[in-house]
Design an enzyme around this catalytic site. Structure first.
Site, PDB file in Angstrom:
ATOM      1  N   LYS A   1      44.352 -34.584  20.288  1.00 49.44           N
ATOM      2  CA  LYS A   1      45.087 -34.574  19.109  1.00 49.44           C
ATOM      3  C   LYS A   1      45.905 -35.755  19.068  1.00 49.44           C
ATOM      4  CE  LYS A   1      44.354 -30.335  17.289  1.00 49.44           C
ATOM      5  NZ  LYS A   1      43.785 -30.263  15.993  1.00 49.44           N
TER       6      LYS A   1
ATOM      7  N   SER B   1      37.937 -31.050  25.498  1.00 51.36           N
ATOM      8  CA  SER B   1      39.218 -31.555  24.430  1.00 51.36           C
ATOM      9  C   SER B   1      40.472 -31.583  24.949  1.00 51.36           C
ATOM     10  CB  SER B   1      38.597 -30.633  23.401  1.00 51.36           C
ATOM     11  OG  SER B   1      38.953 -29.352  23.474  1.00 51.36           O
TER      12      SER B   1
END
Length: 525
Positions: A70, A324
């Site tokens: 992110k 992720s």
């Protein structure tokens, strides 16, 4: 987007590149992510690759400074702000990883960053955001509720909203992962698997890969209980889910973003869903190959790659899964470990009926044979039959489970497979018990025995053939010794003989008949 996984395995799509796509290619190539982010390695998962018959590469976004991809999108967006916008400060709503990216970006660029997080956010993420200098506001029980509150605060304080996924600059920042994958692995790639919440990561990666390598399949992976993008692509329009599961909190989004949906509609080859058990199994797989702990959302792509390989039957192909994020609460690990066995089909949970008489439990264990029992829950109910809840370790998956069920039923023991019963897995397995009416003269022991095949059967051969077992609770905790709580129906005149039998067995034990917990909750007063 109704393409089946089998069709997707046979031929990837190659959508035409239009002006919008060219713009995204330019945005991604020029994205300002490397001021704070790193180019993460693409490493092969050796053990998992051997198991699935394909070469699986992990894109290690968990190695970013905020342990999540992110940071790329957040920094790229904030870095594009004008001087006047920077002066106003920024705000975002996030379950945690986007929040950390915004907080770190704000600190590095000297910009005030207000972060609205759901109250359900793992504490590790809340502390991390505060540590990066973000002003944390906890509100609501989901991302959507936090986002609504962030919109109110934005209007009041005139802050610049940094959306976690529905923004071209954020999408472009995430798209740099696709750029790195293509550069790091110039050889053929069968498919790239991407976790999906609002869709920003999937949109950015797909937009880049399909612009430069349209032969590579791009597949989105969602939890079964939070599949907003899959529902949108299946119906041709964005839908709002009534509710979403919070286990994979990083992707718990009720509606896909507008721009991610547009891009995914053009560039994504297929969507798939995975269960909680499959996610937990993927967390363990990642740990066994990398010694890193992925958060549930961070393991989605790996779970999808495993399922895809199994369902399509592909072999000897190169697959890429984006790992992720790694912001997992430590206290969730026991739950993840428990469910991983079921997700990998290494454990069967069975409800079995056996006769209520001395030796019946021993006969049951003889049928199970040398297989390890992961847990056993039972409490005396009546004089005719006993309902037991048992976990059995498997080495050959579904086929072995079917064999066990068949052998038990052939011996006259009705069996109900509880391996896919969510209530049983979450609650019932821990609630078997209570006061036993009519258990008679019962004495209670806590026994420790070596965790090896045959140890439990040895115990039962010494004890269970003479005295009826009225309570039995055992769980495998991964230690060298197993812990059992056992109740025996023993007449007062034979209780000393029972203790002598335990002494002769050679296992450490302690009598717990006088334990107040037993007297209060289990003993038939």
């Amino acid at each position: 987007m109704n393409t089946s996984l089998k069709q997707t395995a046979e031929a990837g799509s190659a959508p035409a590149v239009d002006v919008g796509d060219a713009d995204y290619l330019k945005r991604i190539n020029a994205a300002r992510v490397y001021d704070v982010a790193i180019e993460t390695p693409l490493m092969v998962a050796q053990q998992l690759s051997q198991r699935i018959g394909n070469r699986l590469f992990l894109k290690r976004e968990d190695l970013q400074p905020v342990h999540s991809f992110k940071l790329r999108g957040a920094y790229n967006k904030i870095a594009q702000l004008t001087a006047a916008e920077r002066e106003r400060g920024v705000i975002c709503a996030s379950a945690g990883n986007h929040a950390q990216g915004v907080a770190l970006s704000g600190r590095n660029l000297g910009i005030r960053a207000v972060i609205v997080m759901p109250r359900t956010t793992p504490e590790i993420k809340v502390r991390a955001v505060a540590g990066f200098g973000g002003e944390v506001v906890l509100h609501g029980d989901s991302y959507d509720e936090a986002a609504a509150h962030a919109a109110e605060l934005q209007a009041c304080d005139n802050l610049v909203y940094i959306h976690p996924y529905d923004d071209p600059d954020v999408i472009a920042g995430q798209g740099t992962i696709g750029m790195e994958i293509v550069r790091q692995h110039p050889a053929d790639i069968h498919a790239v698997f991407v976790c999906v919440g609002g869709g920003g990561l999937l949109a950015g990666v797909a937009a880049y890969i399909k612009s430069v390598r349209p032969d590579i399949r791009v597949i989105g992976v969602e939890p079964e209980d939070a599949a907003s993008m899959g529902a949108a692509l299946a119906t041709g329009e964005r839908v709002v889910l009534k509710e979403v599961g919070l286990f994979a909190d990083g992707v718990a989004v009720k509606q896909a973003g507008v721009e991610p949906f547009r891009l995914c509609s053009k560039h994504v080859d297929a969507m798939m869903t995975v269960s909680v058990d499959e996610i937990c199994a993927a967390v363990r797989d990642i740990y066994e190959d990398t010694r890193s702990l992925a958060e549930p959302a961070g393991a989605l792509a790996v779970a999808g790659a495993k399922k895809y390989a199994a369902e399509t039957g592909i072999v000897d192909q190169d697959l890429v899964a984006i790992q992720s994020g790694a912001n997992v609460n430590f206290d969730r690990l026991s739950y993840i470990a428990e469910r991983a066995e079921l997700g990998e089909q290494r454990e069967a949970l069975l409800a079995v009926t056996i006769p209520e008489r001395p030796g019946a439990f021993r006969e049951f264990c003889t049928i199970i044979g040398d297989r390890s029992i992961s847990e056993f829950n039972y409490r005396y109910a009546d004089a005719a039959s006993a309902q037991i809840f048992v976990g059995v370790k498997l080495t050959n998956g579904v086929a072995e489970r079917d064999t066990i069920v068949g052998d038990l039923e052939a011996a006259g023991h009705p069996v109900l497979d509880m391996s896919r019963n969510e209530m049983a897995k979450l609650h019932v397995r821990h609630m078997v018990g209570g006061r036993a009416r009519g258990a008679g003269e019962e004495i209670l022991f806590r026994v420790e025995f070596p965790e090896r095949p045959g140890a439990l059967l040895k115990f039962l051969n010494s004890i269970g053939g003479r005295w009826n077992i009225s309570l039995f609770h055992y769980r495998n905790h991964g230690h060298a010794h197993g812990l059992v709580l056992v109740g025996l129906q023993v007449e007062p005149a034979e209780q000393q003989d029972c203790r002598h039998a335990l002494d002769a067995l050679g296992y450490d034990y302690a009598e717990e008949t006088g334990n107040p917990a037993y007297q209060l909750f289990l003993h038939d007063a």
